[in-house]
Design an enzyme around this catalytic site. Structure first.
Site, PDB file in Angstrom:
ATOM      1  CD  GLU A 256      -2.901  -1.256   0.524  1.00 13.78           C
ATOM      2  OE1 GLU A 256      -3.251  -0.218  -0.048  1.00 13.78           O
ATOM      3  OE2 GLU A 256      -3.449  -2.358   0.334  1.00 13.78           O
ATOM      4  CB  CYS A 295      -2.603   6.745   2.280  1.00 11.54           C
ATOM      5  SG  CYS A 295      -3.847   5.821   3.175  1.00 11.54           S
TER       6      CYS A 295
END
Ligand code: NAP
Length: 519
Positions: A256, A295
């Site tokens: 990720e 994020c």
């Protein structure tokens, strides 16, 4: 001063060598330290695989679910203490800290529910049984079982509670033991969570180990039954993917990484409408929540040419009066510092690069007099940039400025042009679209879905109940292709697949039924 220890092989162990300081990013005071040399990484991996793996595989899904429920409860009970640590070590406002810590307990509780619904079984059945012979007697069934190794979790600095919990929830429910490593700079919250779990004695032996500081050469000892799940920058991801053990022993890896999340305003959305209000709220929330260190935060905002000035004015209006400062000095502080000195330098460099290709709309280059700061701390004010030529603004589509920074680009407004701009991010976690025109969504979604793990469709009908695109739901996929790392986490049972081996078994239908429990 507190020296954080690792918890390996079932005990707390101190590291040796040079200690790294953990700072309060509002005051730059050292509040703890970590030394991480001298650990027996091979022994730690073996202990987790053998003891933790055995303990967890003995439990049914429902029992593992109970374990997650207990973890959620412990975090909830320790919430105030964890919030205080997040303020001190992460520069979080109270709201930011709650977002991380409540997100952790919420995600664990959601996976606990999945465990309960999977019931008192140990094997997950994948799809229907198939007849593969002349008669139904010769059948086949796909099953999923826990991998026989250890799941190593490496997390980013921005979500020390949620990052630990969301990865651990899926792995533990699947039946794999975990070794969790938070980012060193903000490790206090994760460290305290592990202490709390151990104090309440809710975890089976070896189920959840903890690394304070560096993981040394641990990754080079991973095997084909192990999993490496990483969250962080693309640069580190590249390094880990290329690791000797990862390549030569086919270690399962999930990444990720960065994401230049976009928001698109549809040409039908009028100033003053519910949908316009939702769009502006989402943009401003993502610039300021966690000081933009999310994020999933919106970095690129695309609006039709004739809406540019309205949008800039509306965003500026909400940013004006926002108090930036040390969150410890008062609840009116709505945005704290970025988490580290490195972050501060990276964000300032990113703003400089964007400034060379965009115009200023608000906040200069982030200079700010922060409340209660006395000239110290890693403070950056919210920065809004604009460009009338987003298609030729290279920095906008290549650099993730991981702070309170967003850029608005104006364009024709057509679905095809919006798709081209969104795709320039080269793969992302989430893009949000705002419109009340179903055809606009129907034209745009198929063109950009392949570039994302999640699309958020903002409209009048959901405006009153939406938490915004930045909130990650445990039952929805989190991850994205390309730049975002190519990973998949969460999504309910989908997130467990990383920790499971899918195996096709073929034979006598009655024998298969005896194994799976499915008649
Ligand atoms: P980072 O510098 O890449 O660090 C991430 C983690 O990797 C930390 O725990 C770090 O440990 C560890 N690490 C670094 N080098 C390593 C190595 N050689 N071997 C093993 N571990 C190593 O990223 P960050 O600055 O913490 O996080 C910011 C980035 O994360 C942003 O780009 C953001 O987009 C991304 N992010 C993505 C998501 C997502 O879900 N996609 C979520 C959050 C953040 P140390 O701290 O000990 O160095």
């Amino acid at each position: 001063m507190q020296s954080l220890k690792s918890h390996l092989c079932g005990e707390w162990v101190s590291g040796t060598g040079n200690a790294l300081p953990l700072l309060n990013p509002s005051t730059e005071e050292t509040i703890a330290e970590i030394a991480s040399g001298g650990h027996d990484w091979k022994g730690a991996l073996n202990y987790s695989r053998e003891i933790g793996g055995r303990e967890l595989r003995q439990l049914s899904f429902a029992q593992r679910g109970e374990l997650l429920q207990n973890m959620a409860k412990v975090i909830h009970e320790g919430r105030e203490e964890l919030i205080a640590l997040a303020i001190a070590n992460g520069g979080n406002t109270r709201g930011d800290a709650k977002f991380d810590i409540d997100g952790a307990s919420f995600t664990l509780a959601a996976y606990a529910d999945i465990g309960a619904s999977l019931g008192d079984t140990h094997i997950m059945v994948d799809g229907d049984s198939q007849q593969i012979g002349r008669t139904a007697r010769f059948s086949a069934q796909h099953i999923r079982v826990p991998r026989a190794g250890v799941a190593v979790h490496i997390n980013a600095f921005n979500f020390p509670a949620w990052g630990l919990a969301e990865k651990a929830a899926a792995a533990l429910l699947a039946g794999m033991p975990v070794i969790s490593k938070p980012a060193t700079a903000t490790a206090l919250v994760s460290h305290r969570m592990i202490e709390m779990f151990l104090e309440k004695d809710i975890l089976p032996k070896g189920a959840l180990s903890f690394i304070a500081g560096s993981s040394g050469d641990l990754l080079s000892h991973l095997s084909g039954q192990d999993v490496l799940a990483f969250t962080g920058s693309s640069d580190t991801a590249q390094l880990l993917r290329a690791g000797d053990g990862v390549i030569s022993r086919s270690v399962h890896i999930n990444v990720e990484a960065d994401s230049l999340n976009a928001a698109v305003l549809g040409p039908d959305v009028e100033l003053g409408s519910e949908t316009f209000g939702l769009f502006v709220r989402d943009v401003v929330r993502d610039m300021t929540q966690k000081t933009g260190q999310k994020c999933t935060a919106i970095r690129r905002v695309f609006v039709p040419d004739d809406r540019l000035s309205d949008v800039v004015e509306a965003v500026k209006e909400q940013l004006e009066g926002l108090v930036v400062g040390n969150p410890a000095v008062g609840r009116n502080v709505r945005m704290g510092p970025v988490a580290t000195g490195n972050q501060y330098n990276d964000v300032r460099a990113g703003i400089e690069k964007l400034s060379a290709q965009t115009e200023e709309a608000y906040g200069g280059k982030g200079e700010i007099e922060a409340l209660g700061a006395d000239g110290k701390g890693f403070f950056i004010g919210p920065v809004l940039r604009v460009t009338k030529d987003p298609g030729n603004c290279e920095a906008l589509h290549s650099d993730e400025v991981f702070g309170p920074v967003s850029t608005i680009g104006s364009f024709s407004g057509s679905a095809d042009d919006a798709a081209k701009l969104v795709q320039m991010g080269q793969g992302g976690l989430v893009t949000s679209l705002y419109s009340d025109d179903r055809k606009y969504f129907a034209d745009l979604v198929p063109q950009i879905a392949a570039y994302h793990g999640r699309l958020y469709l903002g409209s009048e009908k959901i405006a009153g109940q939406s938490p915004g695109p930045g909130t990650v739901m445990p039952t929805l996929l989190h991850g994205g292709p390309g730049r975002a790392g190519g990973g998949e986490e969460l999504g309910g049972v989908r997130g467990m697949a990383l920790y499971q081996q899918r195996t096709a078994i073929q034979g006598d239908k009655a024998i298969l039924a005896a194994i799976t429990g499915v008649k």
